[in-house]
Design a protein around this motif. Structure first.
Motif, PDB file in Angstrom:
ATOM      1  N   GLU A 138       8.230  54.568  68.004  1.00 31.17           N
ATOM      2  CA  GLU A 138       6.780  54.708  68.108  1.00 31.17           C
ATOM      3  C   GLU A 138       6.126  54.647  66.728  1.00 31.17           C
ATOM      4  O   GLU A 138       5.076  54.014  66.569  1.00 31.17           O
ATOM      5  N   ASP A 139       6.725  55.305  65.769  1.00 36.95           N
ATOM      6  CA  ASP A 139       6.164  55.304  64.416  1.00 36.95           C
ATOM      7  C   ASP A 139       5.996  53.878  63.891  1.00 36.95           C
ATOM      8  O   ASP A 139       4.962  53.533  63.312  1.00 36.95           O
ATOM      9  N   LYS A 140       6.995  53.042  64.097  1.00 33.31           N
ATOM     10  CA  LYS A 140       6.917  51.649  63.641  1.00 33.31           C
ATOM     11  C   LYS A 140       5.783  50.912  64.357  1.00 33.31           C
ATOM     12  O   LYS A 140       5.010  50.176  63.739  1.00 33.31           O
ATOM     13  N   ILE A 141       5.701  51.106  65.649  1.00 35.78           N
ATOM     14  CA  ILE A 141       4.677  50.424  66.445  1.00 35.78           C
ATOM     15  C   ILE A 141       3.288  50.881  66.031  1.00 35.78           C
ATOM     16  O   ILE A 141       2.372  50.072  65.821  1.00 35.78           O
ATOM     17  N   PHE A 142       3.125  52.192  65.900  1.00 40.02           N
ATOM     18  CA  PHE A 142       1.816  52.716  65.558  1.00 40.02           C
ATOM     19  C   PHE A 142       1.439  52.417  64.108  1.00 40.02           C
ATOM     20  O   PHE A 142       0.264  52.271  63.791  1.00 40.02           O
ATOM     21  N   ASN A 143       2.423  52.301  63.214  1.00 42.45           N
ATOM     22  CA  ASN A 143       2.138  51.863  61.844  1.00 42.45           C
ATOM     23  C   ASN A 143       1.541  50.461  61.855  1.00 42.45           C
ATOM     24  O   ASN A 143       0.576  50.172  61.147  1.00 42.45           O
ATOM     25  N   TRP A 144       2.148  49.588  62.656  1.00 48.28           N
ATOM     26  CA  TRP A 144       1.620  48.230  62.773  1.00 48.28           C
ATOM     27  C   TRP A 144       0.197  48.268  63.329  1.00 48.28           C
ATOM     28  O   TRP A 144      -0.704  47.608  62.795  1.00 48.28           O
ATOM     29  N   ALA A 145      -0.017  49.049  64.388  1.00 50.79           N
ATOM     30  CA  ALA A 145      -1.340  49.137  65.006  1.00 50.79           C
ATOM     31  C   ALA A 145      -2.376  49.660  64.002  1.00 50.79           C
ATOM     32  O   ALA A 145      -3.504  49.146  63.940  1.00 50.79           O
TER      33      ALA A 145
ATOM     34  N   GLU B 220      -4.071  46.332  73.911  1.00 50.26           N
ATOM     35  CA  GLU B 220      -5.313  45.585  73.707  1.00 50.26           C
ATOM     36  C   GLU B 220      -5.256  44.786  72.404  1.00 50.26           C
ATOM     37  O   GLU B 220      -5.687  43.631  72.349  1.00 50.26           O
ATOM     38  N   LEU B 221      -4.718  45.390  71.381  1.00 51.82           N
ATOM     39  CA  LEU B 221      -4.587  44.716  70.093  1.00 51.82           C
ATOM     40  C   LEU B 221      -3.712  43.465  70.216  1.00 51.82           C
ATOM     41  O   LEU B 221      -4.026  42.410  69.660  1.00 51.82           O
ATOM     42  N   LEU B 222      -2.634  43.562  70.967  1.00 48.52           N
ATOM     43  CA  LEU B 222      -1.772  42.402  71.191  1.00 48.52           C
ATOM     44  C   LEU B 222      -2.540  41.281  71.882  1.00 48.52           C
ATOM     45  O   LEU B 222      -2.409  40.109  71.509  1.00 48.52           O
ATOM     46  N   ARG B 223      -3.325  41.647  72.889  1.00 46.47           N
ATOM     47  CA  ARG B 223      -4.120  40.637  73.599  1.00 46.47           C
ATOM     48  C   ARG B 223      -5.126  39.973  72.648  1.00 46.47           C
ATOM     49  O   ARG B 223      -5.277  38.754  72.645  1.00 46.47           O
ATOM     50  N   GLU B 224      -5.788  40.794  71.839  1.00 42.39           N
ATOM     51  CA  GLU B 224      -6.769  40.258  70.891  1.00 42.39           C
ATOM     52  C   GLU B 224      -6.122  39.308  69.890  1.00 42.39           C
ATOM     53  O   GLU B 224      -6.698  38.281  69.530  1.00 42.39           O
ATOM     54  N   LYS B 225      -4.934  39.659  69.445  1.00 42.22           N
ATOM     55  CA  LYS B 225      -4.219  38.850  68.463  1.00 42.22           C
ATOM     56  C   LYS B 225      -3.481  37.687  69.122  1.00 42.22           C
ATOM     57  O   LYS B 225      -2.859  36.878  68.444  1.00 42.22           O
TER      58      LYS B 225
ATOM     59  N   GLU C 163      -0.327  59.623  74.458  1.00 44.08           N
ATOM     60  CA  GLU C 163       0.188  58.311  74.047  1.00 44.08           C
ATOM     61  C   GLU C 163      -0.133  57.251  75.096  1.00 44.08           C
ATOM     62  O   GLU C 163      -0.597  56.166  74.752  1.00 44.08           O
ATOM     63  N   GLU C 164       0.125  57.566  76.339  1.00 45.77           N
ATOM     64  CA  GLU C 164      -0.117  56.598  77.407  1.00 45.77           C
ATOM     65  C   GLU C 164      -1.612  56.332  77.586  1.00 45.77           C
ATOM     66  O   GLU C 164      -2.011  55.208  77.854  1.00 45.77           O
ATOM     67  N   GLY C 165      -2.412  57.372  77.448  1.00 44.49           N
ATOM     68  CA  GLY C 165      -3.832  57.248  77.705  1.00 44.49           C
ATOM     69  C   GLY C 165      -4.640  56.636  76.577  1.00 44.49           C
ATOM     70  O   GLY C 165      -5.763  56.185  76.794  1.00 44.49           O
ATOM     71  N   HIS C 166      -4.072  56.614  75.366  1.00 43.41           N
ATOM     72  CA  HIS C 166      -4.869  56.124  74.246  1.00 43.41           C
ATOM     73  C   HIS C 166      -4.118  55.110  73.390  1.00 43.41           C
ATOM     74  O   HIS C 166      -4.427  53.918  73.414  1.00 43.41           O
ATOM     75  N   LEU C 167      -3.132  55.571  72.662  1.00 46.58           N
ATOM     76  CA  LEU C 167      -2.545  54.704  71.638  1.00 46.58           C
ATOM     77  C   LEU C 167      -1.783  53.509  72.197  1.00 46.58           C
ATOM     78  O   LEU C 167      -1.874  52.405  71.658  1.00 46.58           O
ATOM     79  N   LEU C 168      -1.058  53.701  73.271  1.00 43.51           N
ATOM     80  CA  LEU C 168      -0.342  52.554  73.828  1.00 43.51           C
ATOM     81  C   LEU C 168      -1.318  51.555  74.444  1.00 43.51           C
ATOM     82  O   LEU C 168      -1.131  50.340  74.330  1.00 43.51           O
ATOM     83  N   LYS C 169      -2.392  52.056  75.048  1.00 47.43           N
ATOM     84  CA  LYS C 169      -3.415  51.146  75.575  1.00 47.43           C
ATOM     85  C   LYS C 169      -4.090  50.378  74.447  1.00 47.43           C
ATOM     86  O   LYS C 169      -4.349  49.180  74.562  1.00 47.43           O
TER      87      LYS C 169
ATOM     88  N   GLU D   5       6.923  48.011  76.818  1.00 49.07           N
ATOM     89  CA  GLU D   5       7.536  48.324  78.118  1.00 49.07           C
ATOM     90  C   GLU D   5       8.651  49.357  77.946  1.00 49.07           C
ATOM     91  O   GLU D   5       8.808  50.252  78.775  1.00 49.07           O
ATOM     92  N   GLN D   6       9.412  49.265  76.857  1.00 53.86           N
ATOM     93  CA  GLN D   6      10.468  50.248  76.592  1.00 53.86           C
ATOM     94  C   GLN D   6       9.865  51.640  76.413  1.00 53.86           C
ATOM     95  O   GLN D   6      10.383  52.629  76.947  1.00 53.86           O
ATOM     96  N   LEU D   7       8.778  51.737  75.686  1.00 53.32           N
ATOM     97  CA  LEU D   7       8.135  53.041  75.497  1.00 53.32           C
ATOM     98  C   LEU D   7       7.602  53.592  76.822  1.00 53.32           C
ATOM     99  O   LEU D   7       7.770  54.781  77.111  1.00 53.32           O
ATOM    100  N   HIS D   8       6.977  52.741  77.624  1.00 57.63           N
ATOM    101  CA  HIS D   8       6.507  53.179  78.945  1.00 57.63           C
ATOM    102  C   HIS D   8       7.685  53.649  79.804  1.00 57.63           C
ATOM    103  O   HIS D   8       7.599  54.672  80.485  1.00 57.63           O
TER     104      HIS D   8
END
Length: 179
Positions: free
Chosen positions: A59-66, A140-145, A130-136, A6-9
């Motif tokens: 973002e780097d931290k978040i995307f590293n996790w993803a 989704e990954l959070l929901r799956e996990k 970012e909004e159209g791909h990686l954040l989505k 939400e902070q990134l959005h």
């Protein structure tokens, strides 16, 4: 939704607001009806400061996790990191050009307009990726996990324009946003 996402959005919405303001002033500069280069310089300064110092590292931290969870995201993440570098370089070039104008150097109006338009287009394109791909994908990954939050440390967001403490260096920008 994850507070981190939400902070990134929220950051992206704020950046789009600034790009809208930049575009408005760029059109006025092109038309010769305005030349508030100090305000335009404050917008560019914001993009040269906040995303580089706070937003992109987060973002780097978040995307590293993803990427750790979904390695197929690595190429898209690397592309965005390369864009972060090119955005920073472009931002510095635009800031230097504007500093010349503010110092009284003659710079062709069309060159300034073209430079500001290119800057805005690059920023918008990046945010849309970012909004159209990686954040989505990350959502989704959070929901799956079945996670409520990304398992990384949160950091304090110190936004000099939209944060709790407004930086006086952005006084013209703050005034323009409040109008």
């Amino acid at each position: 939704m994850s507070a981190i996402l939400e902070q990134l959005h929220h950051d992206h919405r704020n950046m789009v607001r600034l790009l809208d303001l930049l575009d408005e002033h760029t059109h006025a500069i092109a038309a010769g009806t305005e030349d508030n280069f100090r305000l335009v310089a404050e917008i560019i300064k914001y993009f040269n400061h906040y995303p580089t110092s706070s937003h992109h590292p987060y973002e780097d931290k978040i995307f590293n996790w993803a990427c750790g969870e979904r390695p197929e995201l690595a190429e898209a993440v690397e592309d965005l990191r390369a864009e972060h570098v090119s955005q920073a370089k472009l931002g510095e070039e635009v800031a230097t050009s504007l500093q010349g104008v503010l110092s009284g150097h003659l710079v062709p109006r069309q060159k300034i307009v073209d430079t500001l338009s290119a800057f805005s287009a690059v920023q918008r394109g990046h945010i849309n990726k970012e909004e159209g791909h990686l954040l989505k994908e990350t959502e989704e990954l959070l929901r799956e996990k079945q996670l409520d939050e990304i398992p990384i440390a949160r950091h304090e967001v110190i936004d000099p324009v939209f944060g709790a403490e407004i930086d006086d260096e952005y006084s013209d920008l703050i005034d323009a946003l409040q109008r």
